[in-house]
Design a protein around this motif. Structure first.
Motif, PDB file in Angstrom:
ATOM      1  N   VAL A  82       0.860  -1.183   0.000  1.00 52.29           N
ATOM      2  CA  VAL A  82       0.000   0.000   0.000  1.00 52.29           C
ATOM      3  C   VAL A  82       0.897   1.234   0.000  1.00 52.29           C
ATOM      4  O   VAL A  82       1.869   1.302   0.753  1.00 52.29           O
ATOM      5  CB  VAL A  82      -0.921   0.041   1.238  1.00 52.29           C
ATOM      6  CG1 VAL A  82      -1.906   1.196   1.133  1.00 52.29           C
ATOM      7  CG2 VAL A  82      -1.655  -1.273   1.430  1.00 52.29           C
ATOM      8  N   VAL A  83       0.578   2.207  -0.855  1.00 50.04           N
ATOM      9  CA  VAL A  83       1.301   3.470  -0.931  1.00 50.04           C
ATOM     10  C   VAL A  83       0.374   4.587  -0.464  1.00 50.04           C
ATOM     11  O   VAL A  83      -0.773   4.696  -0.922  1.00 50.04           O
ATOM     12  CB  VAL A  83       1.781   3.739  -2.375  1.00 50.04           C
ATOM     13  CG1 VAL A  83       2.492   5.094  -2.460  1.00 50.04           C
ATOM     14  CG2 VAL A  83       2.709   2.623  -2.849  1.00 50.04           C
ATOM     15  N   ASN A  84       0.868   5.392   0.477  1.00 44.19           N
ATOM     16  CA  ASN A  84       0.116   6.544   0.995  1.00 44.19           C
ATOM     17  C   ASN A  84      -1.253   6.179   1.556  1.00 44.19           C
ATOM     18  O   ASN A  84      -2.172   7.005   1.558  1.00 44.19           O
ATOM     19  CB  ASN A  84      -0.042   7.620  -0.086  1.00 44.19           C
ATOM     20  CG  ASN A  84       1.281   8.277  -0.429  1.00 44.19           C
ATOM     21  OD1 ASN A  84       2.201   8.289   0.380  1.00 44.19           O
ATOM     22  ND2 ASN A  84       1.389   8.797  -1.634  1.00 44.19           N
ATOM     23  N   GLY A  85      -1.402   4.943   2.009  1.00 42.39           N
ATOM     24  CA  GLY A  85      -2.586   4.553   2.748  1.00 42.39           C
ATOM     25  C   GLY A  85      -3.794   4.156   1.935  1.00 42.39           C
ATOM     26  O   GLY A  85      -4.693   3.484   2.454  1.00 42.39           O
ATOM     27  N   ASN A  86      -3.853   4.532   0.650  1.00 40.43           N
ATOM     28  CA  ASN A  86      -5.056   4.196  -0.125  1.00 40.43           C
ATOM     29  C   ASN A  86      -4.767   3.797  -1.572  1.00 40.43           C
ATOM     30  O   ASN A  86      -5.696   3.717  -2.389  1.00 40.43           O
ATOM     31  CB  ASN A  86      -6.078   5.336  -0.075  1.00 40.43           C
ATOM     32  CG  ASN A  86      -5.539   6.646  -0.635  1.00 40.43           C
ATOM     33  OD1 ASN A  86      -4.374   6.741  -1.016  1.00 40.43           O
ATOM     34  ND2 ASN A  86      -6.401   7.663  -0.655  1.00 40.43           N
ATOM     35  N   VAL A  87      -3.516   3.544  -1.925  1.00 36.33           N
ATOM     36  CA  VAL A  87      -3.159   3.036  -3.250  1.00 36.33           C
ATOM     37  C   VAL A  87      -2.540   1.655  -3.072  1.00 36.33           C
ATOM     38  O   VAL A  87      -1.422   1.526  -2.570  1.00 36.33           O
ATOM     39  CB  VAL A  87      -2.191   3.978  -3.987  1.00 36.33           C
ATOM     40  CG1 VAL A  87      -1.802   3.381  -5.343  1.00 36.33           C
ATOM     41  CG2 VAL A  87      -2.825   5.351  -4.183  1.00 36.33           C
ATOM     42  N   TYR A  88      -3.277   0.639  -3.449  1.00 32.57           N
ATOM     43  CA  TYR A  88      -2.877  -0.757  -3.242  1.00 32.57           C
ATOM     44  C   TYR A  88      -2.253  -1.301  -4.526  1.00 32.57           C
ATOM     45  O   TYR A  88      -2.601  -0.875  -5.628  1.00 32.57           O
ATOM     46  CB  TYR A  88      -4.091  -1.603  -2.853  1.00 32.57           C
ATOM     47  CG  TYR A  88      -4.757  -1.159  -1.577  1.00 32.57           C
ATOM     48  CD1 TYR A  88      -4.567  -1.847  -0.382  1.00 32.57           C
ATOM     49  CD2 TYR A  88      -5.583  -0.027  -1.555  1.00 32.57           C
ATOM     50  CE1 TYR A  88      -5.174  -1.432   0.801  1.00 32.57           C
ATOM     51  CE2 TYR A  88      -6.189   0.403  -0.380  1.00 32.57           C
ATOM     52  CZ  TYR A  88      -5.974  -0.304   0.781  1.00 32.57           C
ATOM     53  OH  TYR A  88      -6.576   0.122   1.961  1.00 32.57           O
ATOM     54  N   TYR A  89      -1.356  -2.258  -4.383  1.00 30.21           N
ATOM     55  CA  TYR A  89      -0.766  -2.882  -5.570  1.00 30.21           C
ATOM     56  C   TYR A  89      -0.496  -4.356  -5.318  1.00 30.21           C
ATOM     57  O   TYR A  89      -0.311  -4.799  -4.176  1.00 30.21           O
ATOM     58  CB  TYR A  89       0.522  -2.170  -6.005  1.00 30.21           C
ATOM     59  CG  TYR A  89       1.670  -2.259  -5.021  1.00 30.21           C
ATOM     60  CD1 TYR A  89       2.574  -3.329  -5.055  1.00 30.21           C
ATOM     61  CD2 TYR A  89       1.869  -1.264  -4.067  1.00 30.21           C
ATOM     62  CE1 TYR A  89       3.636  -3.395  -4.160  1.00 30.21           C
ATOM     63  CE2 TYR A  89       2.916  -1.327  -3.175  1.00 30.21           C
ATOM     64  CZ  TYR A  89       3.809  -2.392  -3.221  1.00 30.21           C
ATOM     65  OH  TYR A  89       4.855  -2.470  -2.335  1.00 30.21           O
ATOM     66  N   ALA A  90      -0.491  -5.105  -6.401  1.00 32.32           N
ATOM     67  CA  ALA A  90      -0.086  -6.519  -6.388  1.00 32.32           C
ATOM     68  C   ALA A  90       0.542  -6.791  -7.741  1.00 32.32           C
ATOM     69  O   ALA A  90      -0.041  -6.454  -8.784  1.00 32.32           O
ATOM     70  CB  ALA A  90      -1.279  -7.435  -6.149  1.00 32.32           C
ATOM     71  N   GLN A  91       1.730  -7.403  -7.738  1.00 34.45           N
ATOM     72  CA  GLN A  91       2.459  -7.587  -8.985  1.00 34.45           C
ATOM     73  C   GLN A  91       3.567  -8.628  -8.798  1.00 34.45           C
ATOM     74  O   GLN A  91       3.822  -9.094  -7.693  1.00 34.45           O
ATOM     75  CB  GLN A  91       3.094  -6.265  -9.434  1.00 34.45           C
ATOM     76  CG  GLN A  91       4.169  -5.766  -8.471  1.00 34.45           C
ATOM     77  CD  GLN A  91       4.889  -4.531  -9.003  1.00 34.45           C
ATOM     78  OE1 GLN A  91       4.384  -3.801  -9.858  1.00 34.45           O
ATOM     79  NE2 GLN A  91       6.094  -4.288  -8.512  1.00 34.45           N
ATOM     80  N   GLY A  92       4.221  -8.977  -9.914  1.00 30.27           N
ATOM     81  CA  GLY A  92       5.449  -9.763  -9.862  1.00 30.27           C
ATOM     82  C   GLY A  92       5.254 -11.229  -9.518  1.00 30.27           C
ATOM     83  O   GLY A  92       5.974 -11.774  -8.686  1.00 30.27           O
ATOM     84  N   TYR A  93       4.357 -11.907 -10.216  1.00 30.51           N
ATOM     85  CA  TYR A  93       4.051 -13.304  -9.891  1.00 30.51           C
ATOM     86  C   TYR A  93       5.105 -14.273 -10.440  1.00 30.51           C
ATOM     87  O   TYR A  93       5.080 -15.456 -10.116  1.00 30.51           O
ATOM     88  CB  TYR A  93       2.662 -13.651 -10.414  1.00 30.51           C
ATOM     89  CG  TYR A  93       1.614 -12.669  -9.937  1.00 30.51           C
ATOM     90  CD1 TYR A  93       1.122 -12.718  -8.638  1.00 30.51           C
ATOM     91  CD2 TYR A  93       1.161 -11.654 -10.768  1.00 30.51           C
ATOM     92  CE1 TYR A  93       0.194 -11.794  -8.187  1.00 30.51           C
ATOM     93  CE2 TYR A  93       0.233 -10.724 -10.333  1.00 30.51           C
ATOM     94  CZ  TYR A  93      -0.247 -10.791  -9.043  1.00 30.51           C
ATOM     95  OH  TYR A  93      -1.161  -9.871  -8.600  1.00 30.51           O
ATOM     96  N   SER A  94       6.008 -13.778 -11.265  1.00 31.81           N
ATOM     97  CA  SER A  94       7.216 -14.515 -11.671  1.00 31.81           C
ATOM     98  C   SER A  94       6.919 -15.859 -12.334  1.00 31.81           C
ATOM     99  O   SER A  94       7.622 -16.842 -12.098  1.00 31.81           O
ATOM    100  CB  SER A  94       8.147 -14.691 -10.465  1.00 31.81           C
ATOM    101  OG  SER A  94       8.491 -13.448  -9.891  1.00 31.81           O
ATOM    102  N   GLY A  95       5.869 -15.889 -13.146  1.00 31.27           N
ATOM    103  CA  GLY A  95       5.549 -17.098 -13.883  1.00 31.27           C
ATOM    104  C   GLY A  95       4.436 -17.941 -13.301  1.00 31.27           C
ATOM    105  O   GLY A  95       4.025 -18.925 -13.917  1.00 31.27           O
ATOM    106  N   HIS A  96       3.912 -17.566 -12.120  1.00 28.00           N
ATOM    107  CA  HIS A  96       2.807 -18.309 -11.507  1.00 28.00           C
ATOM    108  C   HIS A  96       1.565 -17.422 -11.398  1.00 28.00           C
ATOM    109  O   HIS A  96       0.824 -17.465 -10.431  1.00 28.00           O
ATOM    110  CB  HIS A  96       3.208 -18.806 -10.115  1.00 28.00           C
ATOM    111  CG  HIS A  96       3.878 -20.138 -10.135  1.00 28.00           C
ATOM    112  ND1 HIS A  96       5.034 -20.372 -10.822  1.00 28.00           N
ATOM    113  CD2 HIS A  96       3.550 -21.324  -9.556  1.00 28.00           C
ATOM    114  CE1 HIS A  96       5.409 -21.630 -10.656  1.00 28.00           C
ATOM    115  NE2 HIS A  96       4.520 -22.229  -9.914  1.00 28.00           N
ATOM    116  N   GLY A  97       1.314 -16.636 -12.443  1.00 24.83           N
ATOM    117  CA  GLY A  97       0.297 -15.614 -12.337  1.00 24.83           C
ATOM    118  C   GLY A  97      -1.134 -16.072 -12.442  1.00 24.83           C
ATOM    119  O   GLY A  97      -2.025 -15.422 -11.899  1.00 24.83           O
TER     120      GLY A  97
END
Length: 430
Positions: free
Chosen positions: A356-371
């Motif tokens: 989470v960036v600045n409390g209200n911007v969420y992210y998910a990434q980088g599954y490295s081939g198991h997406g």
């Protein structure tokens, strides 16, 4: 290195056989919502659908088309767990973290199946995949893999050797294999298109051809495109390998990588079943692995290789066809009808990055081939954390997110050197 956008889907077998889906309009003017999701791939659409099911108003912004990136181009294999298994996680991050991630290692698979059933998504879902060992060392690794997953309560694995293996894969390339009866394979583009339609049935809005040009943090967050703005209480960044300067805080912690796929002409049912008698999807155990499966129209879909940095080879067929013939020399006379590439995002520790960036911007990434599976888990965890249930999201968010050695300039050549080392070990069986 950023990944460039083409004007439409890649010229893949998936795009050629996609279920009908009308183009969505680009964003024009200003809209408001509870949550704005950036990226209409598996992560973004999964998160948006979970949030809409919980009653939130959701707007999804997609730079090109729904499923344009890795979500609509991948091998279509439902592979459980992560690109690093639980013993590695435990050794590096402790037993508590391993247990938390282990308890979720098979959940993405279940989410996919529940979505397909609930929303009657036509995506060629089939059961079963197989991990193939190319030497004795890899076979011993599969024995350990089976024991490890059983420690976490998963008992759908079967070890195969000799004649039992040949009954599943008609190739002389392998020493043994591990079948995951609970895994499977599907048409990934149709899966994400089906979930996008489900989201819209719940009131969610999707705007295509709307690449994000800016993000102004605050309450609300303002997400800007060429011709519009979205004002949202919270934002989900789900661009994965296709983020381009919008959230630099997370873009330097990973590396785009390209992988290539070819698809043969239709083989006919008899010839197709002579290769894979029970229709299992296969991936081998090499560091730079090959993966393949049969399609619904009896083609062999075969992928492999990694291009660090996300660049494409000049001739995809020339790169992948020799790999296919090494596995199945009996296909020497077969034509290749489709060849395409896709870009996924790799992290240094090969584990996904949540935060989470600045409390209200969420992210998910980088599954490295198991997406395929982990993206669906990510969407559920994002919905949970937004509703005050953050323990499972935080188990991932607490993992280190380290930049690649050498920074943006040297991460590609250094990764290629590392891959050469592990390829050499695979060839020598050590």
């Amino acid at each position: 290195m950023s990944v460039s956008f083409e004007p439409d889907h890649a010229a893949s077998w998936y795009a050629a056989t996609a279920n009908p889906a009308a183009e969505r309009p680009a964003l024009e003017g200003e809209v408001e919502c509870d949550v704005c999701v950036v990226g209409a791939g598996f992560t973004g659409i999964s998160a948006a659908l979970h949030l809409a099911e919980r009653g939130l108003s959701v707007v999804v912004l997609e730079a090109v088309r729904v499923g344009y990136g890795a979500s609509g181009r991948n091998g279509g294999q439902i592979v459980n767990s992560y690109s690093r298994d639980m013993d590695v996680i435990e050794a590096k991050y402790g037993a508590e973290t391993a247990r938390a991630l282990g308890d979720m290692a098979f959940e993405g698979n279940r989410i996919i199946r529940e979505r397909v059933e609930r929303y009657a998504i036509d995506c060629d879902l089939r059961d079963g995949n197989l991990f193939a060992a190319c030497n004795q060392k890899q076979l011993e690794g599969l024995r350990e893999h089976q024991a490890l997953w059983e420690r976490y309560g998963y008992r759908e694995l079967e070890l195969l050797e000799g004649a039992a293996l040949k009954r599943e894969v008609n190739s002389d390339r392998y020493t043994g294999a591990l079948v995951d009866h609970g895994g499977g394979h599907l048409h990934p583009l149709n899966l994400v298109l089906g979930q996008a339609a489900a989201l819209e049935s719940l009131g969610g809005r999707i705007f295509e051809y709307s690449p994000v040009t800016g993000l102004a943090h605050g309450e609300p967050v303002v997400v800007t495109t060429a011709n519009g703005q979205v004002r949202a209480e919270r934002v989900v960044m789900a661009g994965n390998a296709y983020l381009k300067g919008v959230l630099p805080e997370i873009e330097g912690r990973s590396m785009p990588c390209g992988t290539q796929i070819i698809t043969t002409e239709p083989l006919g049912e008899e010839r197709a079943r002579a290769l894979l008698p029970n229709g299992l999807a296969v991936e081998d155990c090499n560091y730079l692995l090959d993966y393949y499966r049969l399609t619904r129209d009896n083609r062999l879909l075969y992928g492999g290789g990694v291009n660090y940095g996300g660049s494409d080879p000049a001739d995809i067929t020339a790169v992948i066809r020799p790999k296919m013939l090494k596995t199945f020399p009996q296909l020497a006379d077969v034509a290749i009808d489709y060849a395409w590439s896709g870009t996924f995002l790799m992290t240094l520790n090969r584990l996904p990055q949540f935060g989470v960036v600045n409390g209200n911007v969420y992210y998910a990434q980088g599954y490295s081939g198991h997406g395929v599976t982990c993206t669906h888990l990510a969407g559920k965890l994002i919905a949970e954390v937004m509703h005050g249930q953050g323990e499972r999201f935080d188990a991932f968010a607490g993992l280190p997110q380290l930049p690649f050695p050498g920074g943006r300039l040297l991460r590609v050549p250094l990764s290629a050197i590392g891959a050469w080392y592990y390829q050499t070990r695979d060839r020598l069986g050590i």
